[in-house]
Design a protein around this motif. Structure first.
Motif, PDB file in Angstrom:
ATOM      1  N   SER A  17       0.826  -1.212   0.000  1.00  9.78           N
ATOM      2  CA  SER A  17       0.000   0.000   0.000  1.00  9.78           C
ATOM      3  C   SER A  17       0.860   1.262   0.000  1.00  9.78           C
ATOM      4  O   SER A  17       0.403   2.326  -0.398  1.00  9.78           O
ATOM      5  CB  SER A  17      -0.951   0.000   1.196  1.00  9.78           C
ATOM      6  N   ALA A  52      -6.159   0.836  -1.390  1.00 13.87           N
ATOM      7  CA  ALA A  52      -5.099   0.269  -0.554  1.00 13.87           C
ATOM      8  C   ALA A  52      -5.234   0.671   0.907  1.00 13.87           C
ATOM      9  O   ALA A  52      -5.089  -0.172   1.801  1.00 13.87           O
ATOM     10  CB  ALA A  52      -3.744   0.704  -1.097  1.00 13.87           C
ATOM     11  N   ASP A  53      -5.520   1.954   1.164  1.00 15.44           N
ATOM     12  CA  ASP A  53      -5.471   2.365   2.571  1.00 15.44           C
ATOM     13  C   ASP A  53      -6.625   1.752   3.368  1.00 15.44           C
ATOM     14  O   ASP A  53      -6.457   1.399   4.526  1.00 15.44           O
ATOM     15  CB  ASP A  53      -5.420   3.896   2.696  1.00 15.44           C
ATOM     16  N   LYS A 105      -5.759  -1.830   4.134  1.00 13.71           N
ATOM     17  CA  LYS A 105      -4.728  -1.852   5.165  1.00 13.71           C
ATOM     18  C   LYS A 105      -5.352  -1.609   6.554  1.00 13.71           C
ATOM     19  O   LYS A 105      -5.046  -2.311   7.523  1.00 13.71           O
ATOM     20  CB  LYS A 105      -3.694  -0.767   4.850  1.00 13.71           C
TER      21      LYS A 105
END
Lengths: 452, 388
Positions: free
Chosen positions: B18, B76-77, B80
């Motif tokens: 990420s 991605a974040d 994550k």
């Protein structure tokens, strides 16, 4: 000065940052390395500052090559001092191109000094014919005098004429391939080619050029195989009307152990001598050299230098360098007083400068109880540094050796170090009577030595 | 796609991948990480990949149970955050359907809206090592590469300036690999030997962006393996682990920085006349202590060498704050006494990455750059003085 040639007007104007930095760098170079400064530095043009490199445009390739080879270190050092950063100065040619980073040809070719043009050549009775012949060759290469053979003692302008021909031809025929090498280089390349079994490469290289210029061709003496090869190279070029220019310390017939067939070929074209300059020519030379370096000579300085130094031009140049260093160190103008202090008339020198370097070294070693190896080593401890400076002073005063030579005796120190060392001692002599007495005792010892 | 993952392994992978994804971009796909589940016989694996358009990373993990193969592309974040937050779960189940990804734990399930997996620009893989334009290729032990990155990365410019280039020069000549970084005020050079390289192998030199190298450092730090480096005109690839037959654990690709790195060899001073030798830890501590009384206006620490007494006195002075004096014993000293000012941070930066117990500092005078080197030959550091 400082006027941008028209061809560059279209280029991107340099950032104020680049211009300011360049101005500071030039000031630093003028202060720290006065002897490399040339008047044409004013015409160099800072182009941009990017990625840690300051790009500076030169007006021709000779200037660029000269800056890269002779001045690169000084300019980089100055750039760092001026900016406080790890800045690198990159010199570009007139077309904005950098020089080849690993030049395949020019690495072994001799460097051409951009100062050595016809315009900067001072003509006098001793070199008028050679100068005229060189100009004729440069105008009509391969047609007028082939080969052109210039001979004369060291430091009388042979190399200047050779390079002037190269510079003129390269500006008129930029696409020409000119091979300009020393005789030693020719020989060692030949030997390498023989050993590596690459004779065809060697022949291709030297026989396909548009002009071949060889400095100090008298070094061919006794080298039979090289002479043989040179003979064939000569013929190949001569038959295709390619210009050949040679210099030597003696006329062809006086070069020992040179094959007769080469002697006769060297005489096919024009053999001409350069002779020592007379007093008027020497004055003009001093003035020209000073102008190139941007030095303002006081009244009578050129006459004084020309009167004191009558041997050759290299020594005249050395004298100007000494004047320049002395003026920079003391912060004085180059006037007659400075010239008289720096450059002694020959008669006076004869009276004083009678000791040998060995006598000076012996005296200092015995007097201070130091070792010769210490004097020559890099050590800077006071117990070694002071005797070393004393040697510099005494050698300056009592021997005929140049600053460079004295530096050479002392482990390869450069002339500015010697100048500084000798100056330091001179200063101490005036301020410290006991030290002055010490020097007097040493001088007595050296004088005793000289008398035997 | 349906995959049961070991949460710890998944978190490690998502964390690294990420950080490649772009944070601000008009193309939302570039903020995403792509999950690709595949199976070869009984062995399944999950590949995570992301790219910001310049740097691409592909990371494989085998600590998964692939029940159905397939792909997903999700922000991605968010992924994550979810994987990090489910910290009581030993495993998580990932299920992809059309453009959504379901992440399921025991007591929670998330549905993440994503994009068509085909919308992510291709992220280079092992197969790209054979591609045209990648002229040079060599293998290098990853721990050594990590070391060399650590020795140089800190010296790159934080912001873009005219005085430095934003990246680290990587240059291989024969058996030697050099990495060089500079911000215009200091320059760090690390040198290593390429095992198995011949003298006749083609030379190569490129400028790798700092972001790519810090990623690479995170990747190599984790395992002791070999890195295959391939360099082309405009991009470089790094493959970690795997070797010739096995697929690499990770493949990092990056575009290279355009431009010319300043000739660094020429920036390394060669005519230094003073040489001082130190115990590294003593010097490190002394510089840190002397730096306590510096501030924004007076960032410099003065180093005064007294050769005769083998002493170095470091001193600092901050207006309206006070001053500090620290003495260090020198192990050796050769040359005249000298005084010079340095930014203390620049000195500690270098000492921090040096391994040897003994360091030498070579100087000319107070105006010219100083040179710091380790007793081994692997690290060189040039630092400009400051006026105090």
């Amino acid at each position: 000065m400082g006027i941008i040639p028209t061809s560059q007007e279209n280029s991107r104007t340099p950032s104020a940052e680049a211009q300011q930095l360049w101005a500071k760098i030039l000031d630093t170079v003028r202060a720290d390395h006065p002897t490399i400064v040339r008047l044409w530095f004013e015409d160099l043009w800072p182009q941009d500052l990017d990625s840690g490199s300051l790009r500076v445009r030169c007006n021709d390739e000779f200037q660029r090559d000269h800056m890269e080879r002779q001045c690169g270190k000084a300019f980089n050092e100055a750039a760092r001092l001026a900016s406080g950063r790890l800045v690198h100065v990159q010199f570009l040619g007139p077309n904005g191109r950098a020089g080849p980073s690993t030049p395949p040809r020019s690495a072994r070719q001799l460097a051409i000094n951009p100062d050595n043009t016809f315009e900067n050549f001072v003509m006098g009775p001793g070199n008028r014919l050679a100068h005229a012949a060189a100009q004729a060759v440069a105008e009509e290469p391969g047609k007028r005098y082939n080969p052109l053979f210039i001979h004369g003692d060291v430091g009388l302008g042979k190399t200047h004429l050779l390079q002037a021909i190269c510079i003129r031809i390269m500006s008129q025929h930029p696409d020409w391939v000119i091979e300009y090498v020393s005789c030693d280089e020719f020989t060692s390349q030949f030997m390498e080619a023989v050993q590596a079994g690459r004779m065809s490469d060697f022949r291709h290289e030297f026989r396909q050029v548009d002009m071949l210029v060889i400095d100090d061709v008298h070094f061919l003496a006794k080298r039979d195989r090289t002479q043989e090869e040179f003979f064939h190279t000569f013929n190949a070029l001569y038959q295709t009307n390619r210009q050949i220019v040679l210099s030597s310390d003696a006329p062809p017939e006086d070069i020992p152990d040179l094959e007769d067939r080469l002697v006769s070929r060297f005489k096919w074209g024009l053999v001409t001598a350069v002779e020592a300059p007379d007093y008027e020519t020497r004055i003009a030379i001093v003035q020209t050299k000073a102008r190139l370096r941007g030095i303002v000579l006081g009244e009578g300085v050129a006459e004084h230098v020309a009167a004191c130094i009558d041997s050759n031009i290299r020594e005249l140049e050395g004298a100007i360098t000494n004047l320049q260093i002395r003026a920079a160190v003391d912060g004085r103008p180059v006037d007659l007083a400075l010239a008289r202090e720096t450059i002694a008339a020959p008669q006076r020198e004869d009276a004083q400068a009678s000791a040998t370097m060995q006598a000076v070294l012996d005296a200092a070693i015995a007097f201070y109880g130091v070792k010769l190896s210490d004097l020559q080593a890099k050590k800077k401890t006071r117990s070694i540094a002071r005797p070393r400076q004393v040697v510099m002073y005494l050698a300056r005063k009592h021997t005929r050796h140049s600053l460079e030579e004295i530096g050479g005796y002392l482990g390869g120190r450069d002339h500015t170090t010697v100048m500084h060392g000798a100056g330091k001692v001179a200063e101490l002599i005036t301020s410290d009577p006991s030290f002055a007495a010490e020097i007097e005792r040493l001088e007595a010892r050296i004088a005793g030595d000289a008398r035997g | 796609m349906r995959v049961v993952c070991d949460r710890g392994a998944l978190l490690d992978a998502v964390n690294v991948v990420s950080s490649v994804a772009a944070s601000r971009t008009p193309k939302p796909q570039l903020t995403c990480v792509k999950l690709s589940a595949s199976r070869d016989g009984d062995a399944g694996e999950l590949t995570l990949s992301a790219t910001d358009g310049e740097i691409g990373l592909r990371l494989r993990t085998a600590r998964v149970d692939v029940q159905d193969v397939g792909e997903a592309l999700v922000p991605a974040d968010k992924l994550k955050q979810i994987v990090a937050a489910e910290d009581h779960e030993p495993t998580l189940t990932l299920e992809a359907q059309d453009r959504t990804l379901h992440v399921k734990g025991v007591d929670a399930s998330y549905t993440l809206l994503g994009y068509d997996p085909g919308d992510l620009p291709r992220v280079p893989d092992r197969s790209d090592f054979g591609a045209e334009g990648l002229r040079t290729r060599f293998d290098f032990p990853s721990d050594m590469l990590g070391d060399m990155i650590g020795m140089t990365l800190f010296a790159t410019a934080r912001e873009t300036t005219r005085y430095a280039i934003n990246g680290v020069l990587m240059r291989r000549r024969g058996k030697t690999l050099e990495m060089v970084a500079t911000d215009g005020r200091r320059l760090a050079l690390a040198r290593g030997t390429v095992p198995g390289a011949g003298k006749d192998d083609a030379d190569v030199s490129c400028i790798v962006p700092t972001k790519a190298l810090s990623l690479l450092q995170r990747l190599v730090d984790s395992e002791d393996e070999s890195v295959t480096v391939a360099v082309g005109d405009h991009k470089a690839l790094f493959a970690l682990g795997g070797g010739e037959d096995g697929a690499p654990r990770a493949v990092l690709s990056t575009t290279l920085v355009d431009g010319q790195f300043p000739p660094y060899e020429e920036a390394i001073p060669s005519d230094q006349t003073v040489k001082a030798t130190f115990e590294k830890d003593l010097l490190h501590s002394a510089v840190r202590r002397a730096a306590l009384l510096t501030n924004e206006e007076s960032k410099g620490v003065r180093l005064a060498f007294r050769g005769e007494h083998r002493q170095l006195e470091l001193s600092s002075h901050a207006p309206e704050m006070g001053e500090a004096r620290v003495n260090v014993e020198l192990k050796g000293y050769d040359g005249a006494d000298v005084e010079i000012g340095f930014n203390p941070g620049f000195i500690t930066d270098a000492l921090r990455v040096m391994h040897d117990a003994e360091v030498t500092m070579e100087l000319k005078d107070g105006r010219h750059a100083g040179l710091i080197r380790s007793s081994g030959n692997g690290f060189l550091y040039v630092v400009m003085p400051v006026t105090i």
